[in-house]
Design an enzyme around this catalytic site. Structure first.
Site, PDB file in Angstrom:
ATOM      1  N   ASP A 263      -6.456  -0.104 -14.212  1.00  0.00           N
ATOM      2  CA  ASP A 263      -5.239  -0.876 -14.481  1.00  0.00           C
ATOM      3  C   ASP A 263      -5.485  -2.377 -14.425  1.00  0.00           C
ATOM      4  O   ASP A 263      -6.565  -2.830 -14.045  1.00  0.00           O
ATOM      5  CB  ASP A 263      -4.140  -0.467 -13.483  1.00  0.00           C
ATOM      6  CG  ASP A 263      -4.650  -0.353 -12.049  1.00  0.00           C
ATOM      7  OD1 ASP A 263      -5.721  -0.902 -11.755  1.00  0.00           O
ATOM      8  OD2 ASP A 263      -3.971   0.291 -11.229  1.00  0.00           O
TER       9      ASP A 263
ATOM     10  N   ASN B  42       3.629   4.637  -1.912  1.00  0.00           N
ATOM     11  CA  ASN B  42       4.676   5.460  -2.536  1.00  0.00           C
ATOM     12  C   ASN B  42       4.087   6.599  -3.382  1.00  0.00           C
ATOM     13  O   ASN B  42       4.796   7.222  -4.163  1.00  0.00           O
ATOM     14  CB  ASN B  42       5.606   4.592  -3.394  1.00  0.00           C
ATOM     15  CG  ASN B  42       4.883   3.933  -4.560  1.00  0.00           C
ATOM     16  OD1 ASN B  42       3.703   4.189  -4.792  1.00  0.00           O
ATOM     17  ND2 ASN B  42       5.582   3.090  -5.302  1.00  0.00           N
TER      18      ASN B  42
ATOM     19  N   HIS C 192       1.658   6.301  -5.677  1.00  0.00           N
ATOM     20  CA  HIS C 192       1.163   5.981  -7.020  1.00  0.00           C
ATOM     21  C   HIS C 192      -0.357   6.051  -7.088  1.00  0.00           C
ATOM     22  O   HIS C 192      -1.052   5.816  -6.105  1.00  0.00           O
ATOM     23  CB  HIS C 192       1.703   4.641  -7.542  1.00  0.00           C
ATOM     24  CG  HIS C 192       1.108   3.398  -6.951  1.00  0.00           C
ATOM     25  ND1 HIS C 192       1.869   2.402  -6.386  1.00  0.00           N
ATOM     26  CD2 HIS C 192      -0.170   2.960  -6.867  1.00  0.00           C
ATOM     27  CE1 HIS C 192       1.082   1.422  -5.982  1.00  0.00           C
ATOM     28  NE2 HIS C 192      -0.163   1.731  -6.257  1.00  0.00           N
TER      29      HIS C 192
ATOM     30  N   GLU D 234       3.753   4.550 -11.184  1.00  0.00           N
ATOM     31  CA  GLU D 234       4.767   4.526 -10.143  1.00  0.00           C
ATOM     32  C   GLU D 234       5.590   5.825 -10.160  1.00  0.00           C
ATOM     33  O   GLU D 234       5.526   6.581 -11.130  1.00  0.00           O
ATOM     34  CB  GLU D 234       5.701   3.325 -10.375  1.00  0.00           C
ATOM     35  CG  GLU D 234       5.004   1.968 -10.279  1.00  0.00           C
ATOM     36  CD  GLU D 234       4.719   1.528  -8.834  1.00  0.00           C
ATOM     37  OE1 GLU D 234       4.458   2.393  -7.976  1.00  0.00           O
ATOM     38  OE2 GLU D 234       4.746   0.316  -8.588  1.00  0.00           O
TER      39      GLU D 234
END
Ligand code: GLP
Length: 257
Positions: free
Chosen positions: A67, A136, A138, A143
């Site tokens: 990313d 979280n 990811h 996400e």
């Protein structure tokens, strides 16, 4: 999923590095998938020591990063292109032209996403994908609620991810709101997955990914469907695994069949 619980972050780094070394030794032209963030830094340091000692040669290994933030110049320290250059390419003595990071400054971002996917396919796909995990759940920057079929695309970062990553920026306001990330569908095509997680802040995400339902609310839970995914976690990151005793038992009683 193979869950390997180790005493400390340095044990996690060594064990993950051993997996990567095994592949690169037997197949020097392998294609690696690279993660950024702090989790894999120890792994890269381990590999760098071996490259420096001359016991591991990455000069013909190719790699694709997961990313990149949108809008940050590649020479800024927070850009993932810069991080990959300084923590992977240089220390592992890789050929810079063999390593690609999604282009977060492209004029046509959608075309850049398509080009990135094509480049991975042209390289024959990723042999081993290194992953960290967000608090979280990811992976990459996929996400919660990311589609399991997603490919490389633009995503909006959650406020939690921006806050978690603010430590790398002068202030929260400087953290980009958007990124390019390989999709969950892209990541799942890697032939081997090695995820590393250290520290109590990851315990929740690890428990949801390993023992929770496969659900896009915890994107890493898709790894339950991967045929060869290994999670190296330290004691703190394993603290909420209800079957921790069983995972230890499995690793202590490996069968030689
Ligand atoms: C970042 C990256 C992920 C990384 C995760 C965890 O935002 N995009 O690839 O796995 O968040 O980061 P860290 O390892 O610093 O906790």
């Amino acid at each position: 999923m193979e869950i390997v619980i180790l005493p400390s972050p340095s044990d996690v780094a060594r064990a993950a590095a051993d997996e990567i070394a095994l592949l690169v030794e037997s197949q020097p032209t392998s294609v690696l998938g690279l993660a950024t963030g702090s989790s894999p830094l120890g792994v890269y340091e381990e590999l760098a020591m071996r490259a420096e000692a001359g016991t591991l040669d990455f000069s013909s290994t190719r790699a694709f990063a997961l990313d990149e933030y949108l809008g940050i110049p590649a020479d800024q320290p927070q850009s993932y292109a810069h991080v990959i250059e300084s923590s992977v390419i240089r220390p592992l003595r890789m050929n810079p032209s063999f390593v690609q990071v999604p282009d977060g400054r492209a004029h046509d971002l959608e075309a850049a996403c398509v080009r990135f996917e094509s480049a991975i396919a042209a390289a024959g796909g990723v042999d081993l994908q290194i992953l960290g995990i967000g608090a979280n759940g990811h992976i990459g920057f996929n996400e919660p609620t990311s589609s399991f079929a997603s490919r490389t695309r633009i995503k909006t970062l959650t406020p939690q991810t921006r806050a978690d990553n603010a430590r790398f920026f002068p202030s929260l306001d400087n953290v980009p709101t958007h990124c390019i990330t390989q999709g969950l569908g892209t990541i799942m095509e890697a032939r081997r997955i090695v995820l590393v997680a250290q520290g109590a802040a990851k315990a929740n995400a690890i428990s949801a990914a390993v023992e929770g339902p496969v659900s896009s609310i915890c994107p890493a839970s898709i790894l339950q469907h991967h045929p060869r995914a290994t999670l190296f976690v330290d004691e703190a990151a394993a603290a909420q695994l209800s079957l921790a005793g069983y995972y230890r038992y499995v690793n202590e009683n490996k069968c030689a069949w």
